[in-house]
Design an enzyme around this catalytic site. Structure first.
Site, mmCIF file in Angstrom:
data_model
loop_
_atom_site.group_PDB
_atom_site.id
_atom_site.type_symbol
_atom_site.label_atom_id
_atom_site.label_comp_id
_atom_site.label_asym_id
_atom_site.label_seq_id
_atom_site.Cartn_x
_atom_site.Cartn_y
_atom_site.Cartn_z
ATOM 1 C CE LYS A 95 -24.873 15.158 13.034
ATOM 2 N NZ LYS A 95 -25.335 14.909 11.649
ATOM 3 C CD GLU A 123 -28.314 12.728 11.006
ATOM 4 O OE1 GLU A 123 -28.263 13.615 10.135
ATOM 5 O OE2 GLU A 123 -29.116 12.772 11.965
ATOM 6 N N GLY A 124 -24.343 10.129 10.573
ATOM 7 C CA GLY A 124 -23.102 10.771 10.172
ATOM 8 C C GLY A 124 -23.325 12.226 9.811
ATOM 9 C CB ALA A 125 -21.400 15.008 9.272
#
Length: 234
Positions: free
Chosen positions: A37, A107-109
Site C-alpha cells: 500500500k 493497492e491504490g486509493a
C-alpha cells in the site's frame, strides 16, 4: 517487477479484500506475493489495509506513507503540511519488490483519478509509472456499469494494461439488475472478467480459503467465467 496494481471504480468497493484474495491465490500457486500500500489515509479512523491483508491472507504486507484523515491522500498531505511526490511512492514499491524478489500486489486509493501526492499525481499516474497490469474492482449493483465504463476509458486513454475486472460483493440471490449487470460487465470488458467475490459479512481469514473459487486462472484461481455467466440466465 512482477505483479498487479489493484484499483477500484470507487472507494469502499472491495479493493483490499480482492488484494488479499489475489495474494492467497498467488501464494497457493507458489508466487510468493507481497502486498504493498504505497500511501494510506484514514489511519486516525483505524484504516490499515496492509494489516488487514496480512491478517486475512497471511502474506508480507508493507505501507509506505501513512496519513491520519479519511480524505484523499493529496488532501491529507496538505492538511498535515507534508510533501510526498510520485517518485517517492514508485521508489518505495520498487524497493519492496527488489527486496522481496517475488510478486507484488499494489493497492491504490479509491479510483484511478484519486490524487495521491503533493503534485496531485493520481492512481493512474502511479499505475503507469509502475508498469503493472491493472485489476479493476467493480460493484455488483446499480451504478456499476457507468462507473466501470468510466474507469475502463481512463485506462485505455492512458495506455494502461487491463488485467481484468473483478466483481465485488455479488449476492447469493441476485435481483434482475445485478444479474444483467454481470452480463453487461462481461461485454464492457470484452470478456476480461477476472472473477467474482461473493457478498460477505465480517470477513475472516477462514473465508479466504475459498479465494481460488472467486478468481480466474490468470491469478492462480479456478473460477470459471463461462459457468458463472450461464448461472445468470433466467
Amino acid at each position: 517487477m512482477r505483479g498487479w496494481f489493484v484499483t477500484g471504480t470507487d472507494t469502499g468497493v472491495g479493493k483490499t479484500l480482492v488484494s488479499a484474495a489475489i495474494s492467497v491465490c498467488r501464494a497457493s500457486a507458489g508466487g510468493r506475493p507481497h502486498y504493498v500500500k504505497p500511501i494510506q489515509s484514514g489511519a486516525a479512523d483505524g484504516d490499515d489495509d496492509a494489516a488487514d491483508v496480512r491478517a486475512l491472507a497471511d502474506v508480507p504486507a508493507s505501507t509506505g506513507v501513512t496519513l491520519g484523515p479519511s480524505v484523499a491522500p493529496a488532501v491529507a498531505l496538505e492538511l498535515a503540511g507534508a510533501e510526498v511526490r510520485l517518485e517517492e511512492l514508485v521508489s518505495f514499491v520498487e524497493e519492496v519488490a527488489a527486496g522481496h524478489e517475488g510478486e507484488v500486489v499494489v493497492e491504490g486509493a479509491g479510483g484511478l483519478l484519486v490524487e495521491l501526492t503533493s503534485e496531485r499525481a493520481t492512481c493512474a499516474d502511479l499505475a503507469a509509472a509502475l508498469g503493472l497490469p491493472t485489476v479493476v474492482v467493480a460493484r455488483a449493483g446499480l451504478g456499476t456499469l457507468n462507473h466501470t465504463a468510466l474507469t475502463l476509458e481512463v485506462l485505455a486513454a492512458r495506455g494502461l494494461e487491463l488485467a481484468g475486472v473483478v466483481v465485488s460483493g455479488f449476492p447469493q440471490a441476485p435481483d434482475v439488475a445485478t444479474r444483467t449487470n454481470g452480463r453487461e460487465l462481461d461485454r464492457l470488458t470484452a470478456g476480461r472478467l477476472l472473477g467474482v467475490v461473493p457478498r460477505l459479512g465480517s470477513v475472516q481469514p477462514a473465508e479466504l480459503a475459498s479465494a481460488g473459487s472467486w478468481l480466474g486462472p490468470e491469478v492462480g484461481g479456478d473460477w470459471d467465467r463461462e459457468r458463472w455467466l450461464a448461472s445468470l440466465e433466467g
